[in-house]
Design an enzyme around this catalytic site. Structure first.
Site, mmCIF file in Angstrom:
data_model
loop_
_atom_site.group_PDB
_atom_site.id
_atom_site.type_symbol
_atom_site.label_atom_id
_atom_site.label_comp_id
_atom_site.label_asym_id
_atom_site.label_seq_id
_atom_site.Cartn_x
_atom_site.Cartn_y
_atom_site.Cartn_z
ATOM 1 N N ASP A 97 0.864 -1.178 0.000
ATOM 2 C CA ASP A 97 0.000 0.000 0.000
ATOM 3 C C ASP A 97 0.909 1.241 0.000
ATOM 4 O O ASP A 97 2.133 1.138 0.129
ATOM 5 C CB ASP A 97 -0.974 -0.007 1.193
ATOM 6 C CG ASP A 97 -2.210 0.861 0.906
ATOM 7 O OD1 ASP A 97 -2.177 1.657 -0.048
ATOM 8 O OD2 ASP A 97 -3.202 0.761 1.648
ATOM 9 N N TRP A 98 0.307 2.367 -0.133
ATOM 10 C CA TRP A 98 1.022 3.660 -0.260
ATOM 11 C C TRP A 98 2.024 3.845 0.906
ATOM 12 O O TRP A 98 1.583 3.999 2.045
ATOM 13 C CB TRP A 98 -0.036 4.754 -0.257
ATOM 14 C CG TRP A 98 0.447 6.149 -0.439
ATOM 15 C CD1 TRP A 98 1.124 6.907 0.472
ATOM 16 C CD2 TRP A 98 0.260 6.964 -1.596
ATOM 17 N NE1 TRP A 98 1.369 8.136 -0.043
ATOM 18 C CE2 TRP A 98 0.844 8.215 -1.316
ATOM 19 C CE3 TRP A 98 -0.346 6.795 -2.843
ATOM 20 C CZ2 TRP A 98 0.839 9.265 -2.231
ATOM 21 C CZ3 TRP A 98 -0.346 7.839 -3.738
ATOM 22 C CH2 TRP A 98 0.242 9.052 -3.437
#
Ligand code: BGC
Length: 704
Positions: free
Chosen positions: A254-255
Site C-alpha cells: 500500500d502507499w
C-alpha cells in the site's frame, strides 16, 4: 523451475531478467505516484529503466506518451503499468461498494466493475486498486464504505464478481491483505489482533475468492496482525497467499506501507524495511521508492539474495505479459458513452427501505406540495461518495432534481437546505420548517459528507453530523409526514429517527444517478429491494456488532442478570444484517431439506417457497443461513450460506432451491485444519438474518 519446463512466456521472462542490471530489476519493483514536478523528471527515470509503473497518471495522451518513453527509449523496452483507484466507477459513478453490496446482486457488481474498467482503459489505465474486500464489523471505520460489509460469504461472492468484471479490461487488485477492516476501535490504520481462526474463517475468505477468480495482484495492508505488519508478513504473503492458495500474480504494497515498517517499529532503517518487505514477498513498492533507492547495496553485499529480487521481477513481468503489454503496450480503446442506465439501475438496487410506517411510501397523488429539505437535497458533490475519481459533480442528478422531474407540473416542490452538512449553523432551520408546514409531505435529505467515510475517516459518534439532528427534530415537530432520505458511507446510529420518523430510506452514496433512483423509489416506480450487508447498531457502545456472533456460555436471557448483555441497551441491533423492506410483503413456507443425511462431499439442497403476499410486484432477496449445532470449536449462531434475488408479481409465489456444498460448512479446528465435522445442523430461510423458518440436517462423514 528448470529452463526446459518453462512455457514460452516464462522463457522470455528468464531471458529478459538475464539481461537486466540490478538497477533495472529494482526499477521494475518501483511504483511511484505521478508527479509532473519531480526532479529528475519521471520520464527520465523511465528512460533509465527505474520505474515499473505509475499510479495516478491517467488520460489517453499522458499514458501513451509515458508508455512510448518506456518502450522506445528505455534500454530493454519494458512497458509500464498504469494503476489507479477505480473503485466505483471511473467517469460514470456508480454507488459506493457498500451501497452496491446492498443489492445482493453479483451480476450487477460484475457489470459495474466491467464498465468502470472499460472507461478506465479508454483513459490509458491498465490496472485498478480494487476491489477492496476487507470485512468490516465496525462502522466507526470509514473504509467500511469501500467494501461489501460484514459477511464473509456475501463478501466472497461479490469479490469474485468484481474481479471478473474489472479483469475483462484491466488488471484488478484485491486489497488490503489482510484484515485491514479489523482495526481496533474502528480507528484507521490501527492495530489488528485476532485469532488465526477468526482470520481464516471471517476475514480471509473474500481475498481467497478473489484469488480463485484469477485476480492479478494483491495489495498488502497498512495494519499489523498480532505483531506482524502485513507489508512484511511472510506467513500471510508467502505461506497463505502463494503456497496455500496458489496465487501466481504479484503483491504490491500500500502507499508507503514499506516505509511505515519503521514507524511500526520492526525496521530500524529504510533499507531494513525494504529488506523485510521483499523477503516477505511484497514485490512492488508503492511510492516509498525504498526498493529502488535502498536495496542495491544490500543485494550487492549479499544480504538480499539476488534470486529474491529476480522472483519479484518475474512476477511483475509475468503480469505485464498476461496483460498483453509486450504485444501492444498501449492497449488503447476508444472512449465510450457513459452508461447512465446501468448507473441508475445500480443506484435503484442499492437503496434500502428501513422503515415505512403506515405505508407512507410510495408518495401518492394526494401529495400536491412536497418540501425537499436538508443540506444534501440539492447537493451535487456528496452523492459521489469517497473515491470519486474522475467523476464530475455536473453529472450528478440531485434528489431535488429527481423529485421535480418525477413529480411533474401538477405538484409544487419547495426546497431549502435548513443546515449545512457538518457545521453547527442553525440559522436556516426556521425557513426550512416553514416550508415543511406548507407541504403535504417532507422529504428530508440528510447524512454524512462524502469526506466522512473512506480512508482516514473514522468517527467515534455515528449520529447525523452538524446541526442536522436539530433540523430533523424541528421538521418532525411540525407533525407533518416526513420521509428521511439518508446518505452515508456507513451505518449510522438512527435510534431517534427510527422512533420518530415514519419512513426512512438508506441511500448510501449512489453516484451520478442518485436523484433519479431515489425519486424512482420514493414514487414507487421502483419497488425497493436493497438489503443491509452490515448491521445497524442502536448505539456506538454495541460495536462491534454483527449477526454471526457466538452464543457465549451465557446467552442473553431477559430478566436473568448474569447473562451476556448490557444494562442500558438490548443486544439486538436497530436493523439486522440482511434486513430491508419492500412496498409489498413476502412470506416463506414449506422449507424442505432434500436429503437430511449428507456426506462431507455432498451438496445440501434446500427448497423453500417464497410468496409475494402484498399488492405490488417486488423483488425479494431470499437468504439461507446455517448453524452447526455442535463443533469441536465454538460456532457462530448462524452463517449466511446462500441467497437469491427473486422477482415476484403480486400474489405470486415461487419455490426456490439453494445448493450449498457441504464443504462450505466447515470450520478451522483446534489443530487449525479446515474440516467439515459430522453432526447436526440447522438451516434457516427468510428475509434477513433473523429468519425463523427452519429445518435440520445431519452430516454423517464421507458418504452416508
Ligand atoms: C489506500 C489504498 C489505495 C492507495 C493508492 C492508499 O492510501 O490505502 O487503498 O489503493 O492509497 O491510492
Amino acid at each position: 523451475m528448470s529452463l526446459s519446463a518453462q512455457t514460452p512466456v516464462e522463457r522470455r521472462i528468464t531471458a529478459l531478467i538475464a539481461r537486466m542490471t540490478l538497477a533495472e530489476k529494482l526499477g521494475q519493483l518501483n511504483l511511484p505516484t505521478y508527479d509532473p514536478n519531480a526532479k529528475p523528471s519521471q520520464s527520465e527515470l523511465v528512460r533509465r529503466g527505474l520505474v515499473g509503473g505509475f499510479l495516478n497518471l491517467d488520460g489517453a495522451d499522458a499514458t501513451r506518451n509515458m508508455q512510448k518513453t518506456a518502450v522506445e527509449q528505455s534500454r530493454l523496452h519494458i512497458p509500464l503499468l498504469f494503476g489507479q483507484d477505480v473503485i466505483h466507477g471511473y467517469r460514470t459513478t456508480f454507488p459506493i461498494p457498500l451501497g452496491e453490496a446492498s443489492a445482493w446482486d453479483p451480476e450487477l457488481a460484475e457489470a459495474t466493475a466491467k464498465f468502470a474498467a472499460r472507461e478506465a482503459r479508454a483513459a490509458g489505465l491498465n490496472w485498478t486498486f480494487a476491489p477492496m474486500v476487507d470485512i468490516a464489523r465496525d462502522p466507526r471505520w470509514g473504509r467500511i464504505a469501500e467494501g461489501a460489509g460484514e459477511d464473509p460469504y456475501l463478501g466472497s461472492v461479490l469479490a469474485a464478481a468484481r474481479v471478473r468484471g474489472f479483469q475483462q479490461y484491466i488488471l484488478a487488485t484485491v486489497k488490503h491483505f489482510a484484515a485491514y477492516g479489523g482495526a481496533e476501535a474502528g480507528r484507521e490504520y490501527n492495530t489488528v489482533d485476532m485469532s488465526e481462526r477468526t482470520l481464516r474463517e471471517v476475514y480471509l475468505p473474500p481475498y481467497k475468492a478473489a484469488v480463485d477468480a484469477g485476480v492479478g495482484s494483491v495489495m498488502s495492508a497498512f495494519n499489523e496482525i498480532a505483531g506482524v505488519p502485513s507489508s512484511a508478513n511472510p506467513w500471510l504473503t508467502n505461506t497463505v497467499l502463494r503456497h496455500e492458495w496458489g496465487f501466481d500474480g504479484f503483491v504490491v504494497s500500500d502507499w508507503t506501507s514499506v516505509a511505515e515498517l519503521r514507524a511500526h517499529g520492526i525496521a530500524a532503517s529504510a533499507a531494513d524495511a525494504g529488506r523485510l518487505a521483499l523477503a516477505a514477498g511484497v514485490d512492488m513498492d508503492m511510492v516509498a521508492a525504498i526498493y529502488v533507492d535502498s536495496l542495491p547495496a544490500l543485494v550487492r553485499s549479499g544480504r538480499i539474495p539476488v534470486a529474491q529480487v529476480n522472483e519479484a521481477v518475474r512476477r511483475i513481468l509475468r503480469a505485464k505479459f498476461k496483460l498483453g503489454l509486450f504485444d501492444d503496450p498501449y492497449r488503447a480503446l476508444p472512449e465510450v458513452p457513459q452508461d447512465k442506465a446501468l448507473a441508475r439501475r445500480a443506484a435503484q438496487e442499492s437503496i434500502v427501505l428501513l422503515k415505512n410506517e403506515g405505508g407512507l411510501l410510495p408518495i401518492g397523488a394526494a401529495a400536491k406540495t412536497i418540501a425537499v429539505i436538508g443540506p444534501l437535497a440539492a447537493d451535487t458533490v456528496n452523492p459521489l461518495g469517497p473515491w470519486s475519481g474522475r467523476s464530475r459533480p455536473s453529472d450528478v442528478v440531485t434528489v431535488l432534481a429527481g423529485i421535480r422531474e418525477r413529480a411533474g407540473p401538477g405538484v409544487t416542490v419547495l426546497s431549502a437546505p435548513g443546515t449545512g452538512v457538518t457545521d453547527g449553523d442553525t440559522s436556516g432551520i426556521a425557513d426550512a420548517v416553514a416550508l415543511a408546514q406548507r407541504a403535504d409531505l417532507t422529504v428530508l435529505v440528510v447524512g454524512e459528507a462524502d469526506t466522512m467515510s473512506g480512508e482516514a475517516s473514522s468517527r467515534s459518534r455515528l449520529g447525523l453530523p452538524g446541526a442536522q439532528e436539530r433540523l430533523e427534530q424541528a421538521v418532525e415537530a411540525t407533525g407533518k409526514p416526513v420521509v428521511l432520505v439518508l446518505m452515508s458511507g456507513r451505518p449510522l446510529v438512527l435510534s431517534w429517527s427510527a422512533e420518530h420518523v415514519p419512513a426512512i430510506l438508506e441511500t448510501w452514496f449512489l453516484g451520478d444517478e442518485a436523484g433519479h433512483a431515489i425519486a424512482d423509489v420514493l414514487f414507487g416506480d421502483v419497488n425497493p429491494s436493497g438489503r443491509l450487508t452490515v448491521t445497524f447498531p442502536r448505539s456506538v457502545g454495541q460495536i462491534p456488532i454483527y449477526y454471526a456472533e457466538k452464543n457465549t456460555g451465557r446467552p442473553a436471557v431477559e430478566g436473568q442478570h448474569f447473562t451476556s448483555k448490557y444494562l442500558d441497551v438490548p443486544n439486538t441491533p436497530l436493523y439486522p444484517f440482511g434486513y430491508g423492506l419492500s412496498y409489498t410483503t413476502f412470506a416463506y413456507r414449506d422449507l424442505q431439506v432434500r436429503k437430511a443425511r449428507l456426506g462431507t462431499r455432498d451438496t445440501l439442497v434446500v427448497f423453500v417457497t417464497v410468496a409475494n403476499t402484498g399488492t405490488r410486484a417486488g423483488t425479494e432477496v431470499a437468504q439461507l443461513y446455517v448453524r452447526d449445532d455442535v463443533g469441536s470449536v465454538t460456532r457462530p449462531v448462524r452463517q449466511l450460506q446462500g441467497f437469491r434475488r427473486v422477482e415476484l408479481a403480486a400474489g405470486a409465489s415461487q419455490t426456490i432451491e439453494f445448493r450449498v456444498p457441504v464443504q462450505q460448512l466447515g470450520l478451522w479446528n483446534q489443530a487449525m485444519k479446515y474440516v467439515v465435522e459430522p453432526g447436526t445442523f440447522h438451516v434457516f430461510a427468510g428475509s434477513s438474518s433473523t429468519a425463523e423458518l427452519e429445518g435440520t440436517f445431519e452430516v454423517v462423514g464421507v458418504r452416508p
